[in-house]
Design an enzyme around this catalytic site. Structure first.
Site, PDB file in Angstrom:
ATOM      1  N   CYS A  73       1.129  -1.219   0.118  1.00  4.37           N
ATOM      2  CA  CYS A  73       0.118   0.077  -0.111  1.00  4.37           C
ATOM      3  C   CYS A  73       1.727   0.817  -0.004  1.00  4.37           C
ATOM      4  O   CYS A  73       1.615   1.205   1.021  1.00  4.37           O
ATOM      5  CB  CYS A  73      -0.704  -0.066   0.963  1.00  4.37           C
ATOM      6  SG  CYS A  73      -2.031   1.454   0.608  1.00  4.37           S
ATOM      7  N   HIS A 150      -2.060  -4.574 -10.928  1.00  2.00           N
ATOM      8  CA  HIS A 150      -2.800  -3.204 -11.479  1.00  2.00           C
ATOM      9  C   HIS A 150      -2.850  -3.354 -12.983  1.00  2.00           C
ATOM     10  O   HIS A 150      -2.841  -4.074 -13.708  1.00  2.00           O
ATOM     11  CB  HIS A 150      -2.173  -2.375 -11.172  1.00  2.00           C
ATOM     12  CG  HIS A 150      -2.031  -1.624  -9.652  1.00  2.00           C
ATOM     13  ND1 HIS A 150      -3.245  -0.735  -8.989  1.00  2.00           N
ATOM     14  CD2 HIS A 150      -1.065  -1.679  -8.490  1.00  2.00           C
ATOM     15  CE1 HIS A 150      -3.042  -0.349  -8.484  1.00  2.00           C
ATOM     16  NE2 HIS A 150      -2.063  -0.922  -7.798  1.00  2.00           N
ATOM     17  N   GLU A 199     -10.081   0.273  -5.918  1.00  2.34           N
ATOM     18  CA  GLU A 199      -9.413  -0.249  -5.108  1.00  2.34           C
ATOM     19  C   GLU A 199     -10.108  -1.734  -4.678  1.00  2.34           C
ATOM     20  O   GLU A 199     -11.252  -2.408  -4.696  1.00  2.34           O
ATOM     21  CB  GLU A 199      -8.598   0.713  -4.281  1.00  2.34           C
ATOM     22  CG  GLU A 199      -7.446  -0.315  -3.649  1.00  2.34           C
ATOM     23  CD  GLU A 199      -6.636   0.335  -2.665  1.00  2.34           C
ATOM     24  OE1 GLU A 199      -5.949   0.614  -2.288  1.00  2.34           O
ATOM     25  OE2 GLU A 199      -7.191   1.821  -2.325  1.00  2.34           O
ATOM     26  N   CYS A 208      -4.561   6.433  -4.655  1.00  4.95           N
ATOM     27  CA  CYS A 208      -3.941   4.525  -4.157  1.00  4.95           C
ATOM     28  C   CYS A 208      -2.538   5.029  -4.779  1.00  4.95           C
ATOM     29  O   CYS A 208      -2.498   5.228  -5.723  1.00  4.95           O
ATOM     30  CB  CYS A 208      -4.801   3.924  -5.255  1.00  4.95           C
ATOM     31  SG  CYS A 208      -4.060   2.542  -5.573  1.00  4.95           S
ATOM     32  N   GLY A 211      -1.191   2.095  -6.953  1.00  4.36           N
ATOM     33  CA  GLY A 211      -1.840   2.528  -8.619  1.00  4.36           C
ATOM     34  C   GLY A 211      -1.174   3.632  -9.327  1.00  4.36           C
ATOM     35  O   GLY A 211      -1.045   4.167 -10.850  1.00  4.36           O
TER      36      GLY A 211
END
Length: 268
Positions: A73, A150, A199, A208, A211
């Site tokens: 994260c 992703h 997400e 994100c 991301g």
């Protein structure tokens, strides 16, 4: 049993952070869901557990709001040095990350992106620079793993894409055995991008970090972006760059909102 927690966020992507370096805290999926619930819990996109490292300064484990544990994260990683007040190395399931205090947030070396179909992972081999698939007008996304898997769709208008309706179906499509995060990005120049994210395990999010890194990596791979860009998300701005070794460097804010005490039994 009582425990202390910290409410933090990176560009509105919010976390309940538990510092378990001095006391053992056992987290499982039901407890993570209960703590993340915005009506009956504390409320967050992700639950973060920091532990004492052995070969690193600290460890970090991450649970999404639905209770699923994930490996990385980006926004939460920036929160770690802000919370402990020092530059640090962080052991995660995605590898060792290096985070340093930087202005009102942190700078994080997110490592090398991975583009192999089995590294995403996908259910079967295909071109990860432009997957031959589509959903509801979105087609031929790039796929990249930056600790989390992703998809990146480059579009003309990120606000014109109904991510709230398309996101759930793409996330859980059978070609993604570990589910997938979904990003739509518009390139305004080789140094400026806007982006929105669905997400996995959390839904629409204001920001994100992984991301953003995935979008930057995909844009670099396709020769659409320079080696340093500004990336604007609904919650604010991140700065992404690529170092001489190809590592993804992310810079952005991280905010400590408040600390509190709670009774673990209340969430059982």
């Amino acid at each position: 049993m009582g425990f202390r927690f910290h409410k933090m966020h990176g560009l509105g992507n919010d976390f309940v952070v538990i510092d378990g370096r001095d006391a053992t805290v056992a987290i499982d999926a039901p407890l993570a869901r209960a703590l993340a619930d915005r009506r009956t819990g504390i409320g967050c996109d992700q639950l973060i557990l920091i532990g004492q490292g052995t070969t690193t300064d600290v460890t970090m484990r991450i649970w999404n709001a639905d209770g699923s544990e994930v490996a990385a994260c980006g926004n939460a990683t920036r929160c770690v040095p802000v919370l402990i007040g020092a530059d640090c190395t962080i052991e995660t399931a995605a590898g060792i990350l290096h985070a340093a205090l930087d202005g009102d947030g942190a700078r994080v070396d997110m490592g090398l992106p991975r583009f192999g179909w089995d590294e995403i992972p996908l259910a079967y081999p295909m071109d990860t620079a432009a997957l031959p698939v589509g959903w509801g007008g979105l087609a031929r996304p790039a796929a990249v793993n930056v600790g989390n898997p992703h998809l990146v769709f480059f579009v003309a208008d990120v606000d014109g894409v109904p991510l709230e309706t398309l996101g759930p179906g793409i996330e859980t499509d059978a070609i993604f055995p570990e589910r997938i995060n979904v990003n739509v990005a518009a390139i305004h120049s080789p140094t400026h991008v806007t982006m929105r994210t669905w997400e996995r395990g959390a839904g629409l999010t204001r920001a994100c970090g992984t991301g953003a890194c995935a979008t930057f990596a995909a844009g670099r791979r396709l020769r659409l972006l320079d080696a340093a860009v500004r990336l604007d998300l609904p919650g604010g701005t991140l700065h992404l760059s690529e170092d001489a070794d190809g590592h993804l460097i992310m810079r952005g804010p991280a905010t400590h909102v408040f600390a509190g005490d709670a009774d673990m039994a209340a969430f059982a």
